[in-house]
Design a protein around this motif. Structure first.
Motif, short mmCIF file in Angstrom:
data_model
loop_
_atom_site.label_atom_id
_atom_site.label_comp_id
_atom_site.label_asym_id
_atom_site.label_seq_id
_atom_site.Cartn_x
_atom_site.Cartn_y
_atom_site.Cartn_z
N LEU A 1 14.22 1.33 43.81
CA LEU A 1 14.43 -0.05 43.38
C LEU A 1 14.05 -1.06 44.46
O LEU A 1 13.35 -2.02 44.20
CB LEU A 1 15.89 -0.27 42.97
N ASP A 2 14.54 -0.85 45.67
CA ASP A 2 14.30 -1.84 46.71
C ASP A 2 13.65 -1.25 47.96
O ASP A 2 13.41 -1.97 48.93
CB ASP A 2 15.60 -2.53 47.09
N GLY A 3 13.35 0.02 47.96
CA GLY A 3 12.81 0.66 49.15
C GLY A 3 11.48 0.12 49.60
O GLY A 3 11.18 0.08 50.79
N GLY A 4 10.67 -0.32 48.68
CA GLY A 4 9.37 -0.87 49.04
C GLY A 4 9.44 -2.27 49.60
O GLY A 4 8.44 -2.80 50.08
N TYR A 5 10.63 -2.89 49.54
CA TYR A 5 10.79 -4.28 50.01
C TYR A 5 11.75 -4.40 51.18
O TYR A 5 12.02 -5.50 51.62
CB TYR A 5 11.29 -5.15 48.86
N ARG A 6 12.26 -3.31 51.66
CA ARG A 6 13.23 -3.36 52.76
C ARG A 6 12.57 -3.80 54.06
O ARG A 6 11.45 -3.45 54.36
CB ARG A 6 13.85 -1.97 52.98
N ARG A 7 13.37 -4.52 54.85
CA ARG A 7 12.89 -4.91 56.17
C ARG A 7 13.33 -3.90 57.22
O ARG A 7 12.63 -3.66 58.18
CB ARG A 7 13.41 -6.29 56.55
N GLN A 8 14.51 -3.33 57.01
CA GLN A 8 14.99 -2.34 57.98
C GLN A 8 14.31 -1.00 57.74
O GLN A 8 13.77 -0.75 56.68
CB GLN A 8 16.52 -2.20 57.93
N ILE A 9 14.37 -0.15 58.73
CA ILE A 9 13.73 1.15 58.67
C ILE A 9 14.53 2.08 57.75
O ILE A 9 15.75 2.13 57.82
CB ILE A 9 13.61 1.75 60.08
N VAL A 10 13.82 2.82 56.94
CA VAL A 10 14.44 3.76 56.02
C VAL A 10 14.71 5.06 56.79
O VAL A 10 13.86 5.53 57.55
CB VAL A 10 13.51 4.03 54.82
N ASP A 11 15.89 5.62 56.58
CA ASP A 11 16.27 6.88 57.22
C ASP A 11 15.32 7.99 56.78
O ASP A 11 14.98 8.11 55.61
CB ASP A 11 17.72 7.22 56.84
N SER A 12 14.88 8.82 57.73
CA SER A 12 13.90 9.86 57.41
C SER A 12 14.47 10.92 56.48
O SER A 12 13.76 11.46 55.64
CB SER A 12 13.37 10.51 58.70
N ASP A 13 15.77 11.25 56.61
CA ASP A 13 16.39 12.22 55.70
C ASP A 13 16.44 11.67 54.27
O ASP A 13 16.16 12.38 53.31
CB ASP A 13 17.80 12.57 56.16
N GLU A 14 16.80 10.41 54.17
CA GLU A 14 16.85 9.76 52.86
C GLU A 14 15.46 9.71 52.23
O GLU A 14 15.29 9.97 51.04
CB GLU A 14 17.42 8.35 53.01
N LEU A 15 14.46 9.41 53.06
CA LEU A 15 13.09 9.36 52.57
C LEU A 15 12.62 10.74 52.11
O LEU A 15 11.97 10.87 51.07
CB LEU A 15 12.16 8.84 53.67
N GLU A 16 12.97 11.79 52.83
CA GLU A 16 12.56 13.14 52.46
C GLU A 16 13.23 13.59 51.15
O GLU A 16 12.60 14.21 50.30
CB GLU A 16 12.88 14.13 53.58
N ARG A 17 14.51 13.26 50.98
CA ARG A 17 15.20 13.59 49.72
C ARG A 17 14.55 12.85 48.55
O ARG A 17 14.34 13.42 47.49
CB ARG A 17 16.68 13.25 49.81
N PHE A 18 14.23 11.57 48.78
CA PHE A 18 13.57 10.79 47.73
C PHE A 18 12.19 11.37 47.42
O PHE A 18 11.81 11.49 46.26
CB PHE A 18 13.44 9.33 48.16
#
Length: 150
Positions: free
Chosen positions: A117-134
Motif C-alpha cells: 500500500l505505502d511501501g513505494g512511497y516511504r521515505r524511511q528505509i524498509v527493513d530487509s527482513d520485511e522486504l524479503e517476506r513481502f
C-alpha cells in the motif's frame, strides 16, 4: 484302401506366431501412444518455460537498487498480472486491493503484504527482513495471477 493299409497321422498344430514384427494394428497403437506422449511432454515443457519467463520477469523487477523502488516495481507487476484475472482489478485501491491480492492464501491484508500500500512511497528505509517476506509472498501471488488462478 483298406483300414489296415491306411496311414493315419495326428493333427499338426501350426507354429506360434513370433512377437516380432508386430501386427500392423500394434504399430498404430505404438504410434498413437508416442504421439500422446510427445504432446504431453510438449505441453509440460511449454508450461515450465512460461513459468520460468514469469519468474525471470519478477526477478528483474526485484533487481532495483533501492528497496522502495523494488516495492514499487513489484506492485506494478502485481497490478499488471491482476488484469489477467479481472480487467478492472488494477484500479482497486486500499483494502479492496489487498483483499484481491489475498486470493485464497491470504497474507496481504494482515501480513507482510500490507507494505504494498505505502511501501513505494516511504521515505524511511524498509527493513530487509520485511522486504524479503513481502518479496516471497508477492512472488507466489504473481505466479498465481499469471497462471490465471484466483
Amino acid at each position: 484302401m483298406s483300414a489296415t493299409t491306411l496311414v493315419l497321422r495326428d493333427v499338426h498344430v501350426p507354429a506360434t506366431p513370433s512377437l516380432w514384427p508386430p501386427a500392423p494394428g500394434w504399430w498404430l497403437v505404438f504410434a498413437v501412444a508416442l504421439a500422446v506422449l510427445a504432446m504431453v511432454a510438449g505441453w509440460w515443457w511449454f508450461r515450465r518455460r512460461r513459468r520460468r519467463r514469469w519468474q525471470r520477469l519478477f526477478e528483474e523487477a526485484c533487481a532495483q537498487p533501492e528497496p522502495v523502488k523494488q516495492i514499487a516495481a513489484i506492485s506494478d507487476l502485481l497490478r499488471r498480472a491482476a488484469r489477467r484475472i479481472e480487467p478492472k482489478a488494477d484500479r482497486l485501491q486500499g483494502e479492496d486491493w489487498l483483499r484481491f491480492l489475498d486470493g485464497q492464501s491470504g497474507g496481504f491484508s494482515t501480513g507482510a503484504g500490507r507494505i504494498v500500500l505505502d511501501g513505494g512511497y516511504r521515505r524511511q528505509i524498509v527493513d530487509s527482513d520485511e522486504l524479503e517476506r513481502f518479496r516471497t509472498l508477492a512472488r507466489g501471488r504473481f505466479l498465481q495471477l499469471m497462471a490465471g488462478r484466483r
